[in-house]
Scaffold this motif. Structure first.
Motif, PDB file in Angstrom:
ATOM      1  N   LEU A  45      47.125  33.036  66.958  1.00  0.00           N
ATOM      2  CA  LEU A  45      46.676  34.431  67.034  1.00  0.00           C
ATOM      3  C   LEU A  45      47.529  35.254  67.991  1.00  0.00           C
ATOM      4  CD1 LEU A  45      42.825  33.857  66.968  1.00  0.00           C
ATOM      5  CD2 LEU A  45      44.223  34.882  65.152  1.00  0.00           C
ATOM      6  N   THR A  46      47.872  34.692  69.125  1.00  0.00           N
ATOM      7  CA  THR A  46      48.692  35.409  70.101  1.00  0.00           C
ATOM      8  C   THR A  46      50.071  35.724  69.531  1.00  0.00           C
ATOM      9  OG1 THR A  46      47.525  34.387  71.946  1.00  0.00           O
ATOM     10  CG2 THR A  46      49.706  35.287  72.417  1.00  0.00           C
TER      11      THR A  46
ATOM     12  N   PHE B 259      37.989  27.169  61.694  1.00  0.00           N
ATOM     13  CA  PHE B 259      36.796  27.638  62.398  1.00  0.00           C
ATOM     14  C   PHE B 259      37.186  28.354  63.693  1.00  0.00           C
ATOM     15  CE2 PHE B 259      33.402  26.999  65.530  1.00  0.00           C
ATOM     16  CZ  PHE B 259      32.342  27.632  64.875  1.00  0.00           C
ATOM     17  N   ALA B 260      38.094  27.748  64.454  1.00  0.00           N
ATOM     18  CA  ALA B 260      38.534  28.344  65.721  1.00  0.00           C
ATOM     19  C   ALA B 260      39.202  29.692  65.482  1.00  0.00           C
ATOM     20  CB  ALA B 260      39.493  27.391  66.444  1.00  0.00           C
ATOM     21  N   LEU B 261      40.040  29.787  64.459  1.00  0.00           N
ATOM     22  CA  LEU B 261      40.698  31.064  64.150  1.00  0.00           C
ATOM     23  C   LEU B 261      39.671  32.144  63.831  1.00  0.00           C
ATOM     24  CD1 LEU B 261      43.674  29.764  62.010  1.00  0.00           C
ATOM     25  CD2 LEU B 261      43.870  31.059  64.146  1.00  0.00           C
ATOM     26  N   ASN B 262      38.683  31.812  63.035  1.00  0.00           N
ATOM     27  CA  ASN B 262      37.654  32.795  62.676  1.00  0.00           C
ATOM     28  C   ASN B 262      36.803  33.209  63.870  1.00  0.00           C
ATOM     29  OD1 ASN B 262      38.178  33.330  59.926  1.00  0.00           O
ATOM     30  ND2 ASN B 262      37.340  31.340  59.386  1.00  0.00           N
ATOM     31  N   GLU B 263      36.561  32.282  64.779  1.00  0.00           N
ATOM     32  CA  GLU B 263      35.761  32.591  65.960  1.00  0.00           C
ATOM     33  C   GLU B 263      36.533  33.437  66.983  1.00  0.00           C
ATOM     34  OE1 GLU B 263      32.407  31.829  66.717  1.00  0.00           O
ATOM     35  OE2 GLU B 263      32.488  31.481  64.546  1.00  0.00           O
ATOM     36  N   MET B 264      37.848  33.261  67.049  1.00  0.00           N
ATOM     37  CA  MET B 264      38.648  33.892  68.089  1.00  0.00           C
ATOM     38  C   MET B 264      39.367  35.160  67.641  1.00  0.00           C
ATOM     39  SD  MET B 264      40.362  30.395  69.562  1.00  0.00           S
ATOM     40  CE  MET B 264      41.273  31.183  70.865  1.00  0.00           C
ATOM     41  N   LYS B 265      39.405  35.444  66.354  1.00  0.00           N
ATOM     42  CA  LYS B 265      40.235  36.549  65.877  1.00  0.00           C
ATOM     43  C   LYS B 265      39.714  37.906  66.335  1.00  0.00           C
ATOM     44  CE  LYS B 265      38.309  36.760  61.205  1.00  0.00           C
ATOM     45  NZ  LYS B 265      38.621  36.578  59.795  1.00  0.00           N
ATOM     46  N   SER B 266      40.659  38.766  66.623  1.00  0.00           N
ATOM     47  CA  SER B 266      40.355  40.130  67.075  1.00  0.00           C
ATOM     48  C   SER B 266      40.281  41.061  65.863  1.00  0.00           C
ATOM     49  CB  SER B 266      41.449  40.606  68.031  1.00  0.00           C
ATOM     50  OG  SER B 266      42.690  40.690  67.332  1.00  0.00           O
ATOM     51  N   ASP B 267      40.058  42.357  66.122  1.00  0.00           N
ATOM     52  CA  ASP B 267      39.990  43.349  65.046  1.00  0.00           C
ATOM     53  C   ASP B 267      41.275  43.412  64.226  1.00  0.00           C
ATOM     54  OD1 ASP B 267      37.404  44.026  65.640  1.00  0.00           O
ATOM     55  OD2 ASP B 267      37.915  45.827  66.777  1.00  0.00           O
TER      56      ASP B 267
END
Length: 132
Positions: free
Chosen positions: A11-12, A46-54
């Motif tokens: 994500l970063t 799961f982690a990507l969906n939980e951590m993703k920003s707008d």
């Protein structure tokens, strides 16, 4: 826990690329995962969906596997390695420390543990798509 750190890094990095590309929304991120990385896809998604920003609110994350190709430094043999040949404990060790592969994998031609991982290790972006 490993997959959560990978998700954060994905994500970063994707956000940095989106900024350079001037994307106001990311719609699709395609990531290539090396076989030796052995990331658990369910946990990673799961982690990507939980951590993703707008920026990623409607993004789809696609994952492709990169096969493991090895090259022996002793005899020059090149071969395709399949992690299915390893027991679960060894796979887990390589999952957390990919360099441990040299302890468990040997060249099928000469038996040397001195090989280079040509492909199939690590994680990299294949593509990032979005809206400008």
């Amino acid at each position: 826990m490993h997959e959560w750190a990978l998700a954060e890094a994905i994500l970063t990095t994707a956000a940095q690329i989106a900024e350079v590309e001037q994307l106001r929304e990311v719609t699709c991120v395609t990531v290539r995962l090396g076989e030796l990385q052995d990331a658990e896809l369910g946990i990673l998604k799961f982690a990507l969906n939980e951590m993703k920003s707008d920026l990623f609110k409607n993004a789809k994350f696609r994952f492709l596997r990169a096969k493991t190709e090895l090259s022996c430094r002793a005899c020059g043999n090149h071969w395709r390695f399949k992690k299915e040949k390893l027991d679960p404990v060894t796979v887990e060790a390589i999952h957390f420390v990919p360099e441990a592969a040299h302890t468990f994998i040997k060249c099928p031609k000469c038996g040397s543990p001195d090989f280079e991982i040509s492909s199939g290790r690590g994680i990299w972006f294949d593509s990032i798509q979005g809206v400008k």
